[in-house]
Design an enzyme around this catalytic site. Sequence first.
Site, short mmCIF file in Angstrom:
data_model
loop_
_atom_site.label_atom_id
_atom_site.label_comp_id
_atom_site.label_asym_id
_atom_site.label_seq_id
_atom_site.Cartn_x
_atom_site.Cartn_y
_atom_site.Cartn_z
N HIS A 192 38.07 33.19 25.74
CA HIS A 192 37.17 32.18 26.74
C HIS A 192 37.89 31.84 27.93
CE1 HIS A 192 35.32 31.73 22.70
NE2 HIS A 192 36.60 31.59 22.12
N SER A 316 38.85 45.29 54.70
CA SER A 316 37.80 44.59 55.06
C SER A 316 37.56 44.76 56.67
CB SER A 316 38.07 42.98 54.82
OG SER A 316 37.37 42.10 55.58
#
Length: 483
Positions: A192, A316
């Site tokens: 979780h 980038s």
Amino acid sequence: MEAMADSPSRIPSGRLSLAVAGEDAGRPIALGPLDGRYRPAVAPLVDYLSEAALNRDRVAVEVEWLIHLTKNSVLPGAGPLTAEQEAGLRAIVTEFDAASVSELAEIEAVTVHDVKAVEYYIGRRLEGLGIKDLTPMVHFGCTSEDINNLSYALGIKGAVEDVWLPAARALVEQVAQMARANRDVPMLSRTHGQPATPTSLGKELAVVAHRLTRQLDRIARTEYLGKINGATGTYAAHYASVPGADWQRVSRTFVEGLGLTWNPLTTQIESHDWQAELYADMARFNRILHNVCTDIWSYISIGYFIQIPVAGATGSSTMPHKVNPIRFENAEANLEISSALLDTLGATLVTSRWQRDLTDSSSQRNIGVAFGHSLLAISNVAKGLERLEVAEDVLAADLDTNWEVLAEAIQMVMRAEAIAGVPGMDNPYERLKDLTRGHRVDAARMKEFVSGLGLSADAEARLLALTPATYNGVAGRLVDHLG
């Protein structure tokens, strides 16, 4: 304000000029990325699942059917061919090339029927082989689907066994090797998204390698079915024309001779159930691999893996420091596209109105696209994994800041101690919950807690020696299940 009336017209004219330029250059500009940007990665599929490959396989099926009928003297007056004649017929297939594709296209422009064009294409070549009298035997007793279902089965079988499956197995072995190499590298689990009982990096990689291998084993067992039984699967024309032949035996031996499994009960079409089964397995493989991509991406984001920069590459356009996990992101997108197409194919192909409709014809033309996006994803994942290094220091630091994960071990030891009769072991879960839930617990606080529990000497020594890095059971040994 005056409108810029000429602006909108510039875009359409530019678009048209690209198409015209491509045609003038003799190199059509690709509409789809698989035939453009990603062509090198999927090129091996072209020999199996392209339109040209389908036509070559149609020619092959028609040729082998003619040879099968003559070799077995199925039709009175048409006995076995000479070895030279058989070789000449098969050369029609082996010599199938770009000129053949063009010739077929010219014939189809007149027939407006792709399989009929194949029949005429073969018929044109029989006189040169000295067997022009056998022209009526080309496509004898066949409906188009007799040829198409076998051609598709051969193409798909080849694409799976010669291209897709070897690439997928190589990728899974790459993951398995990473699992073996990192079998004993401790790693914090996250259930979780929260810190949980530690594992090892190798064991987690082994889990996905095992899952993927199961799917590949299912795919490797695929049955590729085929039929050749006439317009509605009854052999009506066969028995009307040659009643003395055992047409079911002729059909079965022919299909099996092509390396396929004979389907004895069909309508006009082979029912395509085997295709739906295959595509479901491939889509499941895709989705498991998609899960691998998202997990690896997440591990990269928290620093468990370091990406090795490619010399000269830009991560980038504005941030020079970035090395983006683009291989895994690209794979995610292509796996999603492939799975969606495979799902659609599987749902569409098992349905046909009454004895035949044409939905399968259009659908099956997209098989290569579905395979292509999956193969492209496999290639990207493989390249992405090659550029990863394990940051063992980051994994170790993450473990060392999460000593509360030992709460499970401590409370289970307390339970065992209580069963053995050691006093003071009441409410172990609740006591650990009070200590750890919502709190950070360091090594000193955890050892202090253990020392104050009143455990037996052996149990206390075991727990005091335990660290998050060593609390992972037999995780490393589980990797051995990969073989």
